[in-house]
Design a protein around this motif. Sequence first.
Motif, PDB file in Angstrom:
ATOM      1  N   VAL A   8       4.001 -37.333 -25.162  1.00 55.56           N
ATOM      2  CA  VAL A   8       5.353 -37.011 -24.719  1.00 55.56           C
ATOM      3  C   VAL A   8       5.863 -38.210 -23.927  1.00 55.56           C
ATOM      4  O   VAL A   8       5.304 -38.552 -22.888  1.00 55.56           O
ATOM      5  CB  VAL A   8       5.370 -35.745 -23.840  1.00 55.56           C
ATOM      6  CG1 VAL A   8       6.794 -35.430 -23.403  1.00 55.56           C
ATOM      7  CG2 VAL A   8       4.767 -34.563 -24.586  1.00 55.56           C
ATOM      8  N   VAL A   9       6.897 -38.853 -24.435  1.00 55.92           N
ATOM      9  CA  VAL A   9       7.476 -40.018 -23.759  1.00 55.92           C
ATOM     10  C   VAL A   9       8.558 -39.518 -22.819  1.00 55.92           C
ATOM     11  O   VAL A   9       9.585 -39.002 -23.251  1.00 55.92           O
ATOM     12  CB  VAL A   9       8.042 -41.027 -24.779  1.00 55.92           C
ATOM     13  CG1 VAL A   9       8.595 -42.248 -24.057  1.00 55.92           C
ATOM     14  CG2 VAL A   9       6.966 -41.439 -25.780  1.00 55.92           C
ATOM     15  N   GLY A  10       8.308 -39.645 -21.520  1.00 57.51           N
ATOM     16  CA  GLY A  10       9.209 -39.125 -20.503  1.00 57.51           C
ATOM     17  C   GLY A  10       8.578 -37.939 -19.799  1.00 57.51           C
ATOM     18  O   GLY A  10       8.131 -36.985 -20.443  1.00 57.51           O
ATOM     19  N   GLY A  11       8.503 -38.017 -18.482  1.00 58.06           N
ATOM     20  CA  GLY A  11       7.814 -36.985 -17.717  1.00 58.06           C
ATOM     21  C   GLY A  11       8.716 -36.190 -16.819  1.00 58.06           C
ATOM     22  O   GLY A  11       8.271 -35.675 -15.796  1.00 58.06           O
ATOM     23  N   SER A  12       9.987 -36.057 -17.176  1.00 59.01           N
ATOM     24  CA  SER A  12      10.915 -35.300 -16.350  1.00 59.01           C
ATOM     25  C   SER A  12      10.897 -33.836 -16.777  1.00 59.01           C
ATOM     26  O   SER A  12       9.879 -33.322 -17.212  1.00 59.01           O
ATOM     27  CB  SER A  12      12.300 -35.934 -16.461  1.00 59.01           C
ATOM     28  OG  SER A  12      13.145 -35.523 -15.438  1.00 59.01           O
ATOM     29  N   ILE A  13      12.023 -33.144 -16.655  1.00 57.84           N
ATOM     30  CA  ILE A  13      12.035 -31.710 -16.908  1.00 57.84           C
ATOM     31  C   ILE A  13      11.642 -31.397 -18.344  1.00 57.84           C
ATOM     32  O   ILE A  13      10.756 -30.583 -18.604  1.00 57.84           O
ATOM     33  CB  ILE A  13      13.406 -31.120 -16.540  1.00 57.84           C
ATOM     34  CG1 ILE A  13      13.575 -31.112 -15.012  1.00 57.84           C
ATOM     35  CG2 ILE A  13      13.562 -29.715 -17.097  1.00 57.84           C
ATOM     36  CD1 ILE A  13      14.920 -30.635 -14.526  1.00 57.84           C
ATOM     37  N   ALA A  14      12.286 -32.041 -19.307  1.00 56.51           N
ATOM     38  CA  ALA A  14      11.946 -31.791 -20.703  1.00 56.51           C
ATOM     39  C   ALA A  14      10.518 -32.202 -20.998  1.00 56.51           C
ATOM     40  O   ALA A  14       9.788 -31.511 -21.716  1.00 56.51           O
ATOM     41  CB  ALA A  14      12.910 -32.523 -21.627  1.00 56.51           C
ATOM     42  N   GLY A  15      10.086 -33.342 -20.462  1.00 59.81           N
ATOM     43  CA  GLY A  15       8.738 -33.816 -20.716  1.00 59.81           C
ATOM     44  C   GLY A  15       7.677 -32.866 -20.208  1.00 59.81           C
ATOM     45  O   GLY A  15       6.687 -32.585 -20.895  1.00 59.81           O
ATOM     46  N   CYS A  16       7.858 -32.356 -18.995  1.00 61.16           N
ATOM     47  CA  CYS A  16       6.897 -31.386 -18.453  1.00 61.16           C
ATOM     48  C   CYS A  16       6.880 -30.117 -19.291  1.00 61.16           C
ATOM     49  O   CYS A  16       5.811 -29.543 -19.570  1.00 61.16           O
ATOM     50  CB  CYS A  16       7.244 -31.057 -17.005  1.00 61.16           C
ATOM     51  SG  CYS A  16       6.922 -32.400 -15.833  1.00 61.16           S
ATOM     52  N   ALA A  17       8.058 -29.641 -19.704  1.00 62.03           N
ATOM     53  CA  ALA A  17       8.122 -28.415 -20.490  1.00 62.03           C
ATOM     54  C   ALA A  17       7.430 -28.586 -21.837  1.00 62.03           C
ATOM     55  O   ALA A  17       6.716 -27.687 -22.303  1.00 62.03           O
ATOM     56  CB  ALA A  17       9.583 -28.002 -20.687  1.00 62.03           C
ATOM     57  N   PHE A  18       7.616 -29.731 -22.479  1.00 59.03           N
ATOM     58  CA  PHE A  18       6.975 -29.969 -23.772  1.00 59.03           C
ATOM     59  C   PHE A  18       5.469 -30.131 -23.623  1.00 59.03           C
ATOM     60  O   PHE A  18       4.702 -29.674 -24.477  1.00 59.03           O
ATOM     61  CB  PHE A  18       7.584 -31.192 -24.456  1.00 59.03           C
ATOM     62  CG  PHE A  18       8.701 -30.856 -25.392  1.00 59.03           C
ATOM     63  CD1 PHE A  18       8.492 -30.786 -26.753  1.00 59.03           C
ATOM     64  CD2 PHE A  18       9.971 -30.585 -24.912  1.00 59.03           C
ATOM     65  CE1 PHE A  18       9.510 -30.457 -27.621  1.00 59.03           C
ATOM     66  CE2 PHE A  18      11.006 -30.260 -25.764  1.00 59.03           C
ATOM     67  CZ  PHE A  18      10.792 -30.193 -27.129  1.00 59.03           C
ATOM     68  N   ALA A  19       5.030 -30.793 -22.565  1.00 58.02           N
ATOM     69  CA  ALA A  19       3.586 -30.940 -22.352  1.00 58.02           C
ATOM     70  C   ALA A  19       2.925 -29.580 -22.208  1.00 58.02           C
ATOM     71  O   ALA A  19       1.874 -29.304 -22.807  1.00 58.02           O
ATOM     72  CB  ALA A  19       3.328 -31.804 -21.125  1.00 58.02           C
ATOM     73  N   SER A  20       3.526 -28.693 -21.420  1.00 60.36           N
ATOM     74  CA  SER A  20       2.980 -27.353 -21.253  1.00 60.36           C
ATOM     75  C   SER A  20       2.994 -26.581 -22.568  1.00 60.36           C
ATOM     76  O   SER A  20       2.025 -25.892 -22.914  1.00 60.36           O
ATOM     77  CB  SER A  20       3.776 -26.589 -20.191  1.00 60.36           C
ATOM     78  OG  SER A  20       3.622 -27.179 -18.913  1.00 60.36           O
ATOM     79  N   ALA A  21       4.096 -26.702 -23.314  1.00 60.47           N
ATOM     80  CA  ALA A  21       4.198 -25.986 -24.582  1.00 60.47           C
ATOM     81  C   ALA A  21       3.144 -26.464 -25.573  1.00 60.47           C
ATOM     82  O   ALA A  21       2.577 -25.662 -26.326  1.00 60.47           O
ATOM     83  CB  ALA A  21       5.598 -26.157 -25.173  1.00 60.47           C
ATOM     84  N   ALA A  22       2.878 -27.769 -25.599  1.00 58.80           N
ATOM     85  CA  ALA A  22       1.884 -28.310 -26.525  1.00 58.80           C
ATOM     86  C   ALA A  22       0.495 -27.783 -26.208  1.00 58.80           C
ATOM     87  O   ALA A  22      -0.279 -27.437 -27.114  1.00 58.80           O
ATOM     88  CB  ALA A  22       1.902 -29.835 -26.482  1.00 58.80           C
ATOM     89  N   VAL A  23       0.156 -27.698 -24.926  1.00 53.36           N
ATOM     90  CA  VAL A  23      -1.162 -27.167 -24.546  1.00 53.36           C
ATOM     91  C   VAL A  23      -1.264 -25.694 -24.930  1.00 53.36           C
ATOM     92  O   VAL A  23      -2.272 -25.252 -25.504  1.00 53.36           O
ATOM     93  CB  VAL A  23      -1.412 -27.366 -23.043  1.00 53.36           C
ATOM     94  CG1 VAL A  23      -2.688 -26.654 -22.613  1.00 53.36           C
ATOM     95  CG2 VAL A  23      -1.503 -28.854 -22.707  1.00 53.36           C
ATOM     96  N   ARG A  24      -0.214 -24.922 -24.620  1.00 52.14           N
ATOM     97  CA  ARG A  24      -0.244 -23.495 -24.970  1.00 52.14           C
ATOM     98  C   ARG A  24      -0.366 -23.298 -26.475  1.00 52.14           C
ATOM     99  O   ARG A  24      -1.009 -22.345 -26.939  1.00 52.14           O
ATOM    100  CB  ARG A  24       1.019 -22.795 -24.465  1.00 52.14           C
ATOM    101  CG  ARG A  24       1.104 -22.630 -22.964  1.00 52.14           C
ATOM    102  CD  ARG A  24       2.181 -21.634 -22.575  1.00 52.14           C
ATOM    103  NE  ARG A  24       3.513 -22.051 -22.999  1.00 52.14           N
ATOM    104  CZ  ARG A  24       4.357 -22.740 -22.247  1.00 52.14           C
ATOM    105  NH1 ARG A  24       4.003 -23.108 -21.029  1.00 52.14           N
ATOM    106  NH2 ARG A  24       5.551 -23.063 -22.706  1.00 52.14           N
ATOM    107  N   ALA A  25       0.233 -24.205 -27.251  1.00 49.42           N
ATOM    108  CA  ALA A  25       0.213 -24.063 -28.706  1.00 49.42           C
ATOM    109  C   ALA A  25      -1.139 -24.419 -29.307  1.00 49.42           C
ATOM    110  O   ALA A  25      -1.431 -24.016 -30.430  1.00 49.42           O
ATOM    111  CB  ALA A  25       1.304 -24.933 -29.323  1.00 49.42           C
ATOM    112  N   GLY A  26      -1.951 -25.211 -28.581  1.00 51.89           N
ATOM    113  CA  GLY A  26      -3.276 -25.532 -29.091  1.00 51.89           C
ATOM    114  C   GLY A  26      -3.558 -26.988 -29.314  1.00 51.89           C
ATOM    115  O   GLY A  26      -4.549 -27.338 -29.978  1.00 51.89           O
ATOM    116  N   ALA A  27      -2.734 -27.886 -28.794  1.00 52.67           N
ATOM    117  CA  ALA A  27      -3.006 -29.316 -28.951  1.00 52.67           C
ATOM    118  C   ALA A  27      -4.347 -29.666 -28.330  1.00 52.67           C
ATOM    119  O   ALA A  27      -4.713 -29.153 -27.265  1.00 52.67           O
ATOM    120  CB  ALA A  27      -1.897 -30.140 -28.297  1.00 52.67           C
ATOM    121  N   GLY A  28      -5.075 -30.566 -28.985  1.00 49.71           N
ATOM    122  CA  GLY A  28      -6.364 -30.977 -28.445  1.00 49.71           C
ATOM    123  C   GLY A  28      -6.240 -31.945 -27.300  1.00 49.71           C
ATOM    124  O   GLY A  28      -7.083 -31.973 -26.396  1.00 49.71           O
TER     125      GLY A  28
END
Length: 484
Positions: A8-28
């Motif tokens: 995830v390029v960018g660690g602001s609001i959208a970046g944090c939300a996508f990082a969390s979503a990716a982990v919940r979805a099952g990213a390794g």
Amino acid sequence: MRGGAVVVVGGSIAGCAFASAAVRAGAGEVVVLERTRGRLADRGVGLCVHDDRAAELVAAGALPAGIPAHRLERRRWVVRDPAAGAGGRLIWEQPFPFHSYHWGLLWRGLREAVPGSVDYRQGVAVAAVEADGDGVRVRYGGAPSGGDGDAASGGDVDGGRGGDAVGGRAGGRAGDGEGAGDRTGSAVGGGAGDRAGGGGRGGDADGGAVGDGAGDRAGGGGRGGERFDLAVGADGYRSVVREAVSPGAVPHYAGYVCWRGNFDAGLLDGLGGAPSHPEAVTTICYPGGSCVIYRIPGPQGPRVNWVLYAPPPTGAGLRFDDPTSFPPGALGGELAGHLRTLLEQEFPEYWARALALTAPGDTFVQPIYDLVTEPAAAGRLLLAGDAASVVRPHNTSGAAKALQDATAFGAAWARASSWEELVAGYQAARGAAGGQLVALARRLGRAQVERTPAWAHMTTAEAAAWWEAQLAGAAGIGGQAMPS
């Protein structure tokens, strides 16, 4: 589908939300690359989220509970009229079911919700993101930002401009979180290496494992960059990832700017002369512009946030053809003087004195841009928030849109059995959303800045009809409902 490496390029609001979503979805493996080394958790600019959008996002797990918010109930449209008193004359009032947020507190809540398995790196400047076989390669270069990020780049939520209508800059680039448990990560190319493989990319029809999570670290990073299975561009209105998805797409200047600021709400206690209406957004209306004023929570107590729209002064030699901004305390004589003139000549006396309470270091200018990127996803690349579409702030949708993007990403992942299906599902869900928001924001901008009506002569019925004409059939401002 489970496994694989996501950047995830960018660690602001959208970046944090996508990082969390990716982990919940099952990213390794999930890596966040944040350009700035500074901190934004205490930044006081404001943003608003519609109550209906917030309820949807909380239910989806995209908006953590417990983040401080200030309830707003109505929006007051006011003109200067000395005969009506220091607070001006109310021409119309409408319901406004929103909660306002302090950008830094919202970001901190999202950052603290990011799972500890995420590799959140700060001080990493991304030069380019490009297709690389059945994955993507991130190349590093340039100087990382050393301070609080670009204060006036204003918002969205992901290090970009944008922000929201009655609102503030949801933008900026994530800081160190002050207690958010950030991982400082590595410097550019520092040791993460080159993800060269990871068997079984693409998954199978049964949704089996994709890759081996971390992948083979065959190189030493540096000039060769790093390889991932999927890249998310959450890097704002000057997005590097956007260039790979839609080459040459850049935001376009709308022809006006906004002055922004905020101050301690306690200062209003000694002002006198009119009520401050803490439960309302007050919109000051004048020829050629408007200004929204509302309260937000702050780390040390309530604050007053304001956003004033108007064309910049003529003859000042200012150029806005390239996305830019004027950070706090650096307005220059022309911009600061023009703000004073607007307050003195166009504002009700009480509100002019109120905005004058803002310290120079808390005042900045954000030129207004917009852009629709088509498509929002291609290959192994996705765009989120302002990277996908730059929306003028008038329709108060920036933060909600970014969190909805992350929600749609998680839902698309749950339905996909391959990376290609994931990207196609995300594009189908979110590809049209940005264009609809940009079109509405342009209508709002024309009506409230570029072609303002004779506000002072409008009746209540005329004001309501004028508002409905701006919506042109849209349900309202604040973003759209997510499909059920």
